[in-house]
Design an enzyme around this catalytic site. Structure first.
Site, PDB file in Angstrom:
ATOM      1  N   ASP A  66       2.266   8.349  -1.271  1.00 13.99           N
ATOM      2  CA  ASP A  66       1.648   8.251   0.041  1.00 13.99           C
ATOM      3  C   ASP A  66       2.364   9.139   1.057  1.00 13.99           C
ATOM      4  OD1 ASP A  66      -0.085   7.324   1.947  1.00 13.99           O
ATOM      5  OD2 ASP A  66       0.342   5.204   1.601  1.00 13.99           O
ATOM      6  N   TYR A 130      10.528   3.608  -9.338  1.00 17.77           N
ATOM      7  CA  TYR A 130      10.622   3.792  -7.897  1.00 17.77           C
ATOM      8  C   TYR A 130      11.874   3.097  -7.396  1.00 17.77           C
ATOM      9  CZ  TYR A 130       5.814   5.527  -7.297  1.00 17.77           C
ATOM     10  OH  TYR A 130       4.665   6.273  -7.327  1.00 17.77           O
TER      11      TYR A 130
END
Length: 372
Positions: A66, A130
């Protein structure tokens, strides 16, 4: 990526690892049309134009991130089709050429590999990791080092109950329906995912914080590993675990939220800010060695692909470095298209800045067109 190569031309497919600081970008995916926003992919493909491929080069991104999200190591595959009589670029030459022509200083190509023509960077990935960085002891935004801004989520609180956060994270491990942690707009047909690892740990003192400030500021890392994630799953899980660390939720309540499968519940609509999130690694599994003869210098087919973080400088292992330098191909397995990465490019674009401890509530559905 289109039909076969034209007669007399040579098409080679490459797997490319790259990293970026996401602050200036509308996400990793290319932004098409006459818009001011731009993605990392736009710059990569602009640099690839200098390769003079017969067919324009398109990057197929493994893991879409994002706006504001960073990547220590993302991956993509691309095809380069050279004219008749011109041999394929070596991975080293391709890496150097892309870096030479990249026009944004916050993007860097780490390394490249030759792969089979049917390899797919998104579907073949077997693991994605992540990490999310937190800072505690920061009552005001101006109390955080300028070198750490947009690199972590600065919390006003001086203390996090890390033991409670670790206990809560255990409820998320394994195979579950993660609907409660999925943002609206995801095209995924299934919300079942397998979370292999979820950890909360202290970070060493930041080298970008002055000694007199390091006594007040503390840094923490949350790390999550899975083959794939739902849209914004990592940031929503992070927000829930931070709520546990701050005492707003109990570890048992996290289990209740997970089992509710309700993404619009009171607590699970909160999303951690994008700028604290980093895509750490994308891994691919190797094919098993079937006893075939190997030419000198060729990597055995079963040799696992080296971890992409080992490419970031002096931490290279000597053996892995040799394999990367001398292997014309790294043979990789194909994956399951249903397991595509979804902790992904946000449809809304860049998020508005907020207070350091601002947990953003999702109040509207994003446009599905912004997702893969």
């Amino acid at each position: 990526m289109g039909s076969g190569p034209a007669a007399g031309t040579v098409r080679a497919r490459y797997l490319v690892y790259f990293q970026y600081v996401g602050t200036d970008f509308n996400g990793v995916a290319a932004v098409r049309g006459a818009q001011r926003a731009v993605g990392v992919q736009n710059y990569l493909e602009e640099a690839a134009e200098r390769l003079k491929s017969v067919v324009p080069v398109k990057f197929v991104i493994s893991s879409r991130t994002d706006a504001g999200v960073h990547a220590l190591s993302n991956a993509a595959h691309l095809d380069v089709q050279r004219r008749s009589g011109q041999p394929p670029f070596s991975p080293e030459v391709l890496t150097q050429a892309l870096n030479t022509h990249l026009k944004h200083p916050a993007i860097r190509v780490l390394q490249a590999f030759r792969v089979h023509s049917d390899f797919h960077a998104r579907y073949a990935a077997t693991s994605r990791t992540y990490l999310y960085r937190l800072a505690t002891g920061c009552p005001r935004p101006d109390q955080l080092s300028v070198f750490e801004r947009n690199r972590c989520w600065a919390l006003r609180a001086d203390y996090l109950d890390v033991a409670a956060m670790q206990e809560a994270a255990q409820h998320l491990l394994g195979t579950h329906d993660f609907s409660a942690f999925q943002s609206a707009g995801s095209p995924s047909t299934s919300s079942v995912r397998t979370l292999r690892r979820a950890s909360v740990s202290p970070d060493p003192a930041s080298p970008f914080v002055l000694p007199q400030e390091s006594r007040r500021l503390r840094f923490w890392t949350l790390e999550f590993e899975s083959q794939s994630f739902l849209y914004r799953q990592v940031r929503r899980m992070t927000a829930i675990l931070v709520a546990v660390g701050l005492g707003a939720l109990t570890p048992t309540e996290v289990k209740v939220i997970l089992e509710s499968r309700d993404p619009l519940g009171r607590h699970q609509t909160r999303v951690a800010p994008a700028h604290g999130l980093f895509l750490k690694s994308v891994l691919y599994g190797g094919l098993r060695d079937r006893g075939k003869r190997r030419w000198p210098g060729e990597v055995p087919a079963y040799t696992p692909l080296i971890g992409p973080l080992s490419s970031l400088g002096p931490c290279w292992r000597r053996s892995s470095w040799w394999q990367c330098r001398h292997s014309p191909h790294v043979v990789l397995t194909a994956g399951n298209p249903s397991c595509a990465q979804q902790e992904s490019q946000g449809p809304e674009g860049r998020e508005a800045p907020g207070q350091p401890e601002d947990l953003r509530r999702e109040t509207r559905d994003p446009k599905a067109g912004g997702l893969e």
